[in-house]
Write an enzyme that holds these catalytic residues in place. Structure first.
Site, short mmCIF file in Angstrom:
data_model
loop_
_atom_site.label_atom_id
_atom_site.label_comp_id
_atom_site.label_asym_id
_atom_site.label_seq_id
_atom_site.Cartn_x
_atom_site.Cartn_y
_atom_site.Cartn_z
N SER A 1 17.95 6.79 29.78
CA SER A 1 18.39 7.20 31.12
C SER A 1 19.82 6.77 31.41
CB SER A 1 17.47 6.62 32.19
OG SER A 1 16.17 7.14 32.07
N GLU B 1 5.68 14.69 37.79
CA GLU B 1 5.99 16.11 38.00
C GLU B 1 6.48 16.76 36.71
OE1 GLU B 1 5.82 13.99 41.73
OE2 GLU B 1 6.98 13.61 39.91
N GLU C 1 5.92 6.96 23.43
CA GLU C 1 5.97 6.30 24.73
C GLU C 1 4.86 6.82 25.63
OE1 GLU C 1 9.17 5.33 28.32
OE2 GLU C 1 9.72 6.71 26.72
N SER D 1 14.88 -1.54 30.36
CA SER D 1 13.97 -2.68 30.34
C SER D 1 14.22 -3.55 29.12
CB SER D 1 12.51 -2.19 30.34
OG SER D 1 12.22 -1.46 31.50
N GLN E 1 15.42 0.41 25.08
CA GLN E 1 15.57 1.86 24.97
C GLN E 1 16.74 2.34 25.82
OE1 GLN E 1 12.31 3.93 26.76
NE2 GLN E 1 12.75 5.88 25.77
N GLY E 2 17.71 2.99 25.21
CA GLY E 2 18.87 3.50 25.92
C GLY E 2 18.80 5.01 26.08
#
Length: 411
Positions: free
Chosen positions: A137, A394, A254, A169, A134-135
Site C-alpha cells: 500500500s 467490498e 494472505e 505492519s 510487506q510493502g
C-alpha cells in the site's frame, strides 16, 4: 485429534504424535511481558524476543516450514504444516512473530525467487531470526494496488528505489520487505516488478521507518520511505514487469490459500488470547451482570451469539474444503471467501462483546477492572484493519462476483 473427515497417512500420523509429544514438554512458559492480541501489533523488544525464541524452538523441532524442501531450510514433508498447526493450536501455544514472512513472503519467494535467494532467505525466515514486512500500500494507492508509484530505476546490475509505503505492519522490527514497485511508468499492470529488499541494514542509508500510532495506542503500523536505496537485481522475483502476477501469489496466501503457522492472528483461530471467538463471547455474556441477570439471559443477545457460533462452524467446514481438490472449482473462490467471512465474523463477534460489556468496554488494557483484560474493545478496533487488509470486503465481493461467479463487471 485429526479434523473430522481428515485421515492422516502413516507418515502424518507419526509426525502428529511426535509434534504432540514435543509440545507437551516444550510449550513456552507464560511471558513476563504482556503480548498484543496479534503479532502485527508487536511493539517492544521484550515481546519480540520472547516470540522469536518460541518460533526458533518450534522451527528447530520441525514444526515450522515442514512442507518446504530440506535444501531451503524446510522439513521436506508432505502436508505436515497443517498438522503442526492443529497441534500447536490444541496446545494453546503463542503465535509466531514472523506472520508476514511465513504466510506471505515464504510462498512468494519459493515460487518466484532464484534458487540462491531461496537458500539465503528461507531458513532464517522459518526460524524467525529475520522478520519480514510487506510493502504494498501507498498513500495514493490503497485498494487500487496496481497504481503504486514507488519507482526503481536500473543502474547496471542494481536498482535505485525511491518512494513511500504506508500501513506497513512490523516494519519497525523487519529485516526484509516484500516490495511491489514500478519499473515502467508508461504502462499500469505490466509496469510493475517485485523485489525482496533488506531494510533493517539500510536504516538511515536509504530507508526511513516511521511509526503510525493507532487509536488503540498500538504502533504496529508504519510508513516506510525509500530515498535512493540500491538493491541488487538478484533480489528481483520473477521477470521484469511480472510484479502483478507475483503479487497475486502473495495476496492469495494472505487471503488464506496456504497453511500459515497458527495460532492465526486476528481471527477466530487465535485461542492463545481470551477473545475473538463465539465461545469466549458466550463465556463473557454468562459472567456479565446487567439489571440483576446475566447478559446471556437476554433472548435477543442469545440469538445473536448463536448466529456467530453457527457462522464459525460453517467457516470451519468451509476451510476444510481447501484440502479437497474436487471441491476447488476456482482457485480464487475459497481463499477470497474465507478471508471475507473470517474478517467479518471476527469483527461482528468483537462488536457484540463490546455491547455486552457496556460502559466497561471503555476501560483500557492496563485497568484491572477491564473484562477479559480489556482485549475485546481492542479486538473490535483492530478488526477494521482485517476487513481492509488484503483488499477490503467490498473488493473481495467484487472479485468473487466478477471472476468467480461470472457476473457483469462493476466498471
Amino acid at each position: 485429534m485429526a479434523e473430522v473427515g481428515q485421515m492422516d497417512t502413516p507418515e502424518q500420523a507419526e509426525f502428529r504424535q511426535s509434534a504432540r509429544a514435543w509440545l507437551e514438554d516444550n510449550r513456552p512458559a507464560n511471558p513476563i511481558v504482556r503480548l498484543p492480541l496479534t503479532p502485527l501489533e508487536i511493539m517492544t523488544e521484550g515481546q519480540l524476543s520472547y516470540l522469536q525464541a518460541w518460533q526458533k524452538a518450534a522451527y528447530d523441532a520441525g514444526l515450522v516450514g515442514c512442507d518446504y524442501p530440506v535444501e531451503m531450510g524446510g522439513g521436506g514433508k508432505n502436508d505436515c504444516q497443517r498438522i503442526a498447526n492443529e497441534e500447536m493450536l490444541a496446545a494453546r501455544t503463542p503465535y509466531m512473530p514472523n506472520v508476514i514472512g511465513l504466510g506471505m513472503a515464504a510462498p512468494t519467494v519459493f515460487y518466484h525467487g532464484q534458487e540462491a535467494v531461496k537458500q539465503q532467505l528461507l531458513p532464517r525466515l522459518f526460524s524467525g531470526e529475520d522478520i519480514w514486512c510487506q510493502g504494498f500500500s501507498e498513500p495514493g494507492a490503497g485498494s487500487d494496488l496496481a497504481s503504486v508509484q514507488t519507482f526503481a530505476e536500473r543502474k547496471g546490475d542494481k536498482w535505485v528505489i525511491n518512494g513511500h509505503k504506508v500501513w506497513t505492519s512490523l516494519a519497525h522490527f523487519a529485516d526484509w520487505m516484500i516490495l511491489l514497485l514500478r519499473t515502467d511508468k508508461s504502462v499500469k499492470h505490466d509496469g510493475l516488478s517485485y523485489f525482496v529488499v533488506p531494510i533493517r541494514s539500510a536504516l538511515g542509508k536509504g530507508v526511513t521507518v516511521r511509526p503510525l500510532i493507532k487509536m488503540t495506542g498500538e504502533t504496529g503500523f508504519n510508513e516506510v520511505i525509500f530515498e535512493d536505496l540500491e538493491v541488487d537485481d538478484g533480489y528481483r522475483l520473477d521477470e521484469l514487469g511480472k510484479g502483478w502476477q507475483v503479487a497475486m501469489t502473495t495476496l492469495l496466501h494472505e487471503r488464506g490459500a496456504g497453511d500459515l503457522v497458527t495460532p492465526r492472528s486476528g481471527g477466530m483461530k487465535n485461542k492463545s488470547s481470551h477473545v475473538n471467538n463465539a465461545s469466549s463471547l458466550i463465556s463473557l455474556a454468562k459472567r456479565t451482570i446487567r439489571s440483576g441477570s446475566t447478559a446471556a439471559d437476554d433472548p435477543l443477545l442469545r440469538d445473536r451469539m448463536m448466529q456467530q457460533l453457527v457462522r464459525e462452524t460453517g467457516m470451519a467446514a468451509s476451510q476444510r474444503r481447501t484440502r479437497v481438490t474436487a471441491l476447488q472449482d476456482h482457485p480464487m473462490r475459497l481463499p477470497l471467501q474465507n478471508k471475507l467471512l473470517m474478517s467479518e465474523i471476527a469483527q461482528d463477534t468483537a462488536g457484540i462483546a463490546t455491547e455486552v460489556e457496556g460502559a466497561a468496554a471503555s476501560l483500557y488494557l492496563a485497568d484491572d477492572a477491564a473484562p477479559d483484560g480489556g482485549q475485546w474493545p481492542m479486538a473490535y478496533m483492530n478488526s477494521f484493519g482485517f476487513t481492509i487488509a488484503a483488499g477490503t470486503s467490498e473488493v473481495q465481493k467484487n472479485i468473487l462476483g466478477e471472476r468467480v461467479l461470472g457476473m457483469a463487471k462493476s466498471k
